[in-house]
Scaffold this active site. Structure first.
Site, PDB file in Angstrom:
ATOM      1  N   ASP A   1      -6.661  38.406  64.606  1.00 25.18           N
ATOM      2  CA  ASP A   1      -7.286  37.818  62.821  1.00 25.18           C
ATOM      3  C   ASP A   1      -5.791  38.488  61.594  1.00 25.18           C
ATOM      4  O   ASP A   1      -5.653  39.936  62.317  1.00 25.18           O
ATOM      5  CB  ASP A   1      -8.397  37.687  62.315  1.00 25.18           C
ATOM      6  CG  ASP A   1      -9.021  39.061  62.105  1.00 25.18           C
ATOM      7  OD1 ASP A   1      -8.342  40.514  61.701  1.00 25.18           O
ATOM      8  OD2 ASP A   1     -10.512  38.715  62.472  1.00 25.18           O
TER       9      ASP A   1
ATOM     10  N   ARG B   1       1.194  39.812  72.847  1.00 30.25           N
ATOM     11  CA  ARG B   1       0.114  39.864  72.648  1.00 30.25           C
ATOM     12  C   ARG B   1      -0.455  38.744  71.600  1.00 30.25           C
ATOM     13  O   ARG B   1      -2.059  38.608  71.742  1.00 30.25           O
ATOM     14  CB  ARG B   1       0.133  41.244  71.745  1.00 30.25           C
ATOM     15  CG  ARG B   1       0.561  43.031  72.695  1.00 30.25           C
ATOM     16  CD  ARG B   1      -0.068  43.715  71.848  1.00 30.25           C
ATOM     17  NE  ARG B   1      -1.016  43.806  71.844  1.00 30.25           N
ATOM     18  CZ  ARG B   1      -2.060  43.956  70.957  1.00 30.25           C
ATOM     19  NH1 ARG B   1      -1.813  43.429  70.210  1.00 30.25           N
ATOM     20  NH2 ARG B   1      -3.997  43.895  70.981  1.00 30.25           N
TER      21      ARG B   1
ATOM     22  N   GLU C   1      27.985  52.040  66.741  1.00 33.47           N
ATOM     23  CA  GLU C   1      27.328  51.931  64.414  1.00 33.47           C
ATOM     24  C   GLU C   1      27.552  50.609  64.410  1.00 33.47           C
ATOM     25  O   GLU C   1      26.582  50.655  63.246  1.00 33.47           O
ATOM     26  CB  GLU C   1      29.074  52.049  63.946  1.00 33.47           C
ATOM     27  CG  GLU C   1      29.692  53.808  64.762  1.00 33.47           C
ATOM     28  CD  GLU C   1      28.557  55.133  64.206  1.00 33.47           C
ATOM     29  OE1 GLU C   1      28.364  54.876  63.826  1.00 33.47           O
ATOM     30  OE2 GLU C   1      28.708  55.431  65.529  1.00 33.47           O
TER      31      GLU C   1
ATOM     32  N   PRO D   1      18.757  49.257  61.784  1.00 28.92           N
ATOM     33  CA  PRO D   1      17.737  50.015  60.588  1.00 28.92           C
ATOM     34  C   PRO D   1      18.224  49.429  59.513  1.00 28.92           C
ATOM     35  O   PRO D   1      17.117  49.720  58.149  1.00 28.92           O
ATOM     36  CB  PRO D   1      18.843  51.077  60.352  1.00 28.92           C
ATOM     37  CG  PRO D   1      19.333  51.641  61.855  1.00 28.92           C
ATOM     38  CD  PRO D   1      19.951  49.876  62.159  1.00 28.92           C
TER      39      PRO D   1
HETATM   40  N1  4GX Z   1      14.830  49.611  64.377  1.00 31.11           N
HETATM   41  N2  4GX Z   1      19.237  50.533  65.755  1.00 31.11           N
HETATM   42  C1  4GX Z   1      20.909  49.177  66.123  1.00 31.11           C
HETATM   43  C2  4GX Z   1      23.623  50.032  66.178  1.00 31.11           C
HETATM   44  C3  4GX Z   1      23.366  48.832  65.385  1.00 31.11           C
HETATM   45  C4  4GX Z   1      23.447  49.350  63.704  1.00 31.11           C
HETATM   46  C5  4GX Z   1      23.804  48.313  62.821  1.00 31.11           C
HETATM   47  C6  4GX Z   1      23.657  46.479  65.003  1.00 31.11           C
HETATM   48  C7  4GX Z   1      23.585  47.038  63.553  1.00 31.11           C
HETATM   49  C8  4GX Z   1      17.081  50.771  65.056  1.00 31.11           C
HETATM   50  C9  4GX Z   1      15.866  50.724  63.989  1.00 31.11           C
HETATM   51  C10 4GX Z   1      18.076  51.511  65.120  1.00 31.11           C
HETATM   52  C11 4GX Z   1      20.799  52.086  65.602  1.00 31.11           C
HETATM   53  C12 4GX Z   1      19.301  49.669  66.618  1.00 31.11           C
HETATM   54  C13 4GX Z   1      21.564  51.817  65.584  1.00 31.11           C
HETATM   55  N3  4GX Z   1      23.375  47.477  65.784  1.00 31.11           N
HETATM   56  N4  4GX Z   1      16.767  49.272  65.287  1.00 31.11           N
HETATM   57  N5  4GX Z   1      21.909  50.444  66.630  1.00 31.11           N
HETATM   58  N6  4GX Z   1      15.199  51.996  63.816  1.00 31.11           N
HETATM   59  O1  4GX Z   1      18.025  52.752  64.726  1.00 31.11           O
HETATM   60  O2  4GX Z   1      16.004  48.525  64.437  1.00 31.11           O
END
Ligand code: 4GX
Length: 249
Positions: free
Chosen positions: A168, A153, A115, A88
């Site tokens: 495009d 895709r 985490e 995130p």
């Molecule tokens: N868009 N998550 C990853 C664990 C985590 C946290 C920090 C690495 C660093 C998310 C999203 C997402 C939740 C995936 C926490 N890994 N990833 N996860 N929205 O919410 O990509």
């Protein structure tokens, strides 16, 4: 194009690669998807991949050593691949980024759980941090599938040839027009007559108008990126005249 995905749940990718267009892309050899279990790189009888955070608090952190070993192994297989972490905290994924990644021959995805990762892994190994949106998931596996789906895709021959024009950069800033199929009447609603007319120019015009009006009403933010084309301005002017006629007495 080759994809290596580092995860503690490699089986999650079976369903993704086993159906529809993804399955066809794998079977035709256009893509190779190799999920790798991070646990295979963990030491000890229990092959532990997480540990308690320094500084205390709830939740666990992915241990750096197994991840580093898994990433090094993936990089030796795919030396040109960018290492992409799904988090995130990353920059927001969009159609333009999907198009750019599709020009790569290889990619490595790191799917975090708990985490997140030890920060030193991000600093030492990760080239790009990507978020698929502002909500919290339980792991990076679904985001990795989302990114791969949008990237794949764009690989020539993965979609039918008729979809190629959709690729495009302009298409990403307009919503699609409404779609209809048989029967001609459904839920007491008729299919717009022009679509049955056989007049291909009129159909094309109706579709452009449908797409533009939907974009104006539902996603006006998309129009700020590109502005209106001359034919689109004509459509808006036509609707302005119609609305003004409605409002005047
Ligand atoms: N868009 N998550 C990853 C664990 C985590 C946290 C920090 C690495 C660093 C998310 C999203 C997402 C939740 C995936 C926490 N890994 N990833 N996860 N929205 O919410 O990509």
């Amino acid at each position: 194009m080759r994809f290596c995905v580092l995860t503690i749940f490699p089986e999650m990718f079976d369903a993704f690669a086993g159906h529809g267009i993804m399955r066809r892309a794998v079977e035709s050899g256009k893509i190779r998807l190799e999920p790798v279990n991070i646990r295979d790189f963990a030491e000890g009888r229990h092959r532990v991949t997480d540990d308690r955070p320094y500084g205390g608090g709830s939740g666990m952190v992915m241990k750096p050593e197994p991840l580093a070993a898994a990433i090094q192994s993936a990089k030796s297989e795919l030396p040109e691949a960018p290492v992409v972490l799904l988090t995130p905290q990353g920059r927001r994924f969009d159609q333009e980024t999907a198009r750019q990644y599709a020009a790569c021959r290889e990619m490595i995805f790191v799917c975090g759980r708990y985490e997140g990762l030890d920060e030193r892994i991000c600093e030492a190994y990760v080239d790009d941090e990507i978020s698929i949106g502002d909500y919290v998931l339980t792991g990076g596996e679904l985001p990795a599938m989302v990114v791969m789906d949008a990237v794949i895709r764009h690989i020539p021959g993965v979609l039918g040839a008729e979809d190629a024009a959709e690729c495009d950069s302009f298409s990403a800033s307009r919503l699609e027009h409404a779609h209809y199929t048989r029967p001609g009447a459904f839920c007491q609603k008729e299919v717009p007559g022009v679509l049955l007319s056989g007049n291909h120019r009129a159909i094309e015009e109706w579709r452009r108008e449908s797409a533009l009006l939907r974009t104006i009403l539902r996603r006006p933010d998309l129009l700020e990126q590109t502005g209106l084309t001359e034919p689109e301005k004509k459509i808006v002017q036509k609707w302005c005249r119609r609305l003004e006629a409605l409002a005047s007495d």
